[in-house]
Design a protein around this motif. Structure first.
Motif, PDB file in Angstrom:
ATOM      1  N   GLN A 174      -0.673   8.075  -4.787  1.00 61.39           N
ATOM      2  CA  GLN A 174      -1.715   8.726  -4.002  1.00 61.39           C
ATOM      3  C   GLN A 174      -2.975   9.018  -4.821  1.00 61.39           C
ATOM      4  O   GLN A 174      -4.037   9.241  -4.258  1.00 61.39           O
ATOM      5  CB  GLN A 174      -1.174  10.041  -3.415  1.00 61.39           C
ATOM      6  N   ILE A 222       1.668   2.419  -3.563  1.00 57.46           N
ATOM      7  CA  ILE A 222       0.589   2.778  -4.493  1.00 57.46           C
ATOM      8  C   ILE A 222       0.493   4.297  -4.616  1.00 57.46           C
ATOM      9  O   ILE A 222       0.472   5.010  -3.616  1.00 57.46           O
ATOM     10  CB  ILE A 222      -0.752   2.202  -4.008  1.00 57.46           C
ATOM     11  N   ARG A 260      -6.181  -3.044  -4.476  1.00 57.82           N
ATOM     12  CA  ARG A 260      -5.103  -3.010  -5.466  1.00 57.82           C
ATOM     13  C   ARG A 260      -3.908  -3.843  -4.973  1.00 57.82           C
ATOM     14  O   ARG A 260      -3.304  -4.586  -5.751  1.00 57.82           O
ATOM     15  CB  ARG A 260      -4.672  -1.559  -5.706  1.00 57.82           C
ATOM     16  N   VAL A 283       0.838  -1.207   0.000  1.00 54.18           N
ATOM     17  CA  VAL A 283       0.000   0.000   0.000  1.00 54.18           C
ATOM     18  C   VAL A 283       0.872   1.256   0.000  1.00 54.18           C
ATOM     19  O   VAL A 283       0.541   2.258  -0.648  1.00 54.18           O
ATOM     20  CB  VAL A 283      -0.957  -0.015   1.203  1.00 54.18           C
ATOM     21  N   ARG A 302      -7.222   0.984  -2.106  1.00 55.22           N
ATOM     22  CA  ARG A 302      -5.779   0.738  -2.051  1.00 55.22           C
ATOM     23  C   ARG A 302      -5.484  -0.684  -1.586  1.00 55.22           C
ATOM     24  O   ARG A 302      -4.585  -1.360  -2.103  1.00 55.22           O
ATOM     25  CB  ARG A 302      -5.110   1.776  -1.142  1.00 55.22           C
TER      26      ARG A 302
END
Length: 217
Positions: free
Chosen positions: A111, A109, A122, A106, A119
């Motif tokens: 912003q 990732i 993903r 996370v 998030r």
């Protein structure tokens, strides 16, 4: 990835030279197409990792570098590292020990992907892509070397890099894991259409990469 007019353009090293105390260590002038790998092979101390540092924007000031690094039609050689958006894999996975596996992912990732659920989703999808479904809440210290390497790859890809720099990332894995991880890394780069520069002293790495090889030193 490096884009020009909305299309993948690859990465161009234009008359790149690395020197130490005025002595030229290497000179490279190559284009790396999207999804392809340029391998630079040589012994320790030959300047391989220093080339990656120049391209990535973290060259030690004891060295001097010159030449253009063209990504998306612009020279990024004078930009700070954070603006070059290079994805980097080293010999060690360098996972944050105070974070869970999911926390490590996370963190990478962009912003622009907002919301905790989005998030996490993903990150979980990225873990599934590298064969680690259900590992989100695991402590990195409980992972095997091969699993850590997979998490490191997933983290790099989640950061949406323009290109990949590989600094002998397979050298500390045993033979079986090395073969598996090589395949995963290069297959992922090809699918993502990322240009890759690999530095290594191992001919098997170069063979697995399948691209042009430059020998130095």
């Amino acid at each position: 990835m490096c884009l020009k007019n909305g299309n993948p353009a690859g990465l161009r090293l234009d008359s790149v030279r690395i020197r130490l105390d005025g002595r030229e260590l290497l000179a490279v002038d190559r284009h790396v197409a999207p999804g392809e790998t340029l391998t630079v092979m040589g012994p320790s101390g030959s300047g391989k990792s220093t080339l990656l540092a120049y391209v990535g924007g973290f060259l030690d000031p004891v060295f001097s570098g010159e030449g253009r690094v063209i990504c998306g039609g612009r020279d990024i050689a004078h930009l700070p590292a954070e603006e070059r958006h290079a994805g980097i894999l080293f010999q060690d996975p360098l996972l944050f020990p105070h974070m869970s596996v999911g926390g490590n992912l996370v963190f990478a990732i962009p912003q622009a992907i907002a919301g905790r659920k989005a998030r996490r989703a993903r990150a979980e999808a990225a873990l599934a892509d590298v064969g680690l479904e259900g590992f989100f809440d695991r402590d990195p210290d409980t992972l095997s070397g091969g699993q850590k390497a997979r998490v490191a790859l997933a983290r790099v890809l989640l950061s949406e890099p323009n290109f990949l720099l590989l600094d002998e990332p397979f050298s500390k894995l045993d033979m079986q894991l090395r073969d598996q991880t090589r395949s995963l890394v290069f297959d992922s780069a090809r699918r993502s259409r990322l240009p890759v520069i690999l530095v290594t002293h191992d001919e098997a790495d170069a063979k697995a990469a399948g691209g042009e090889v430059i020998e130095i030193g």
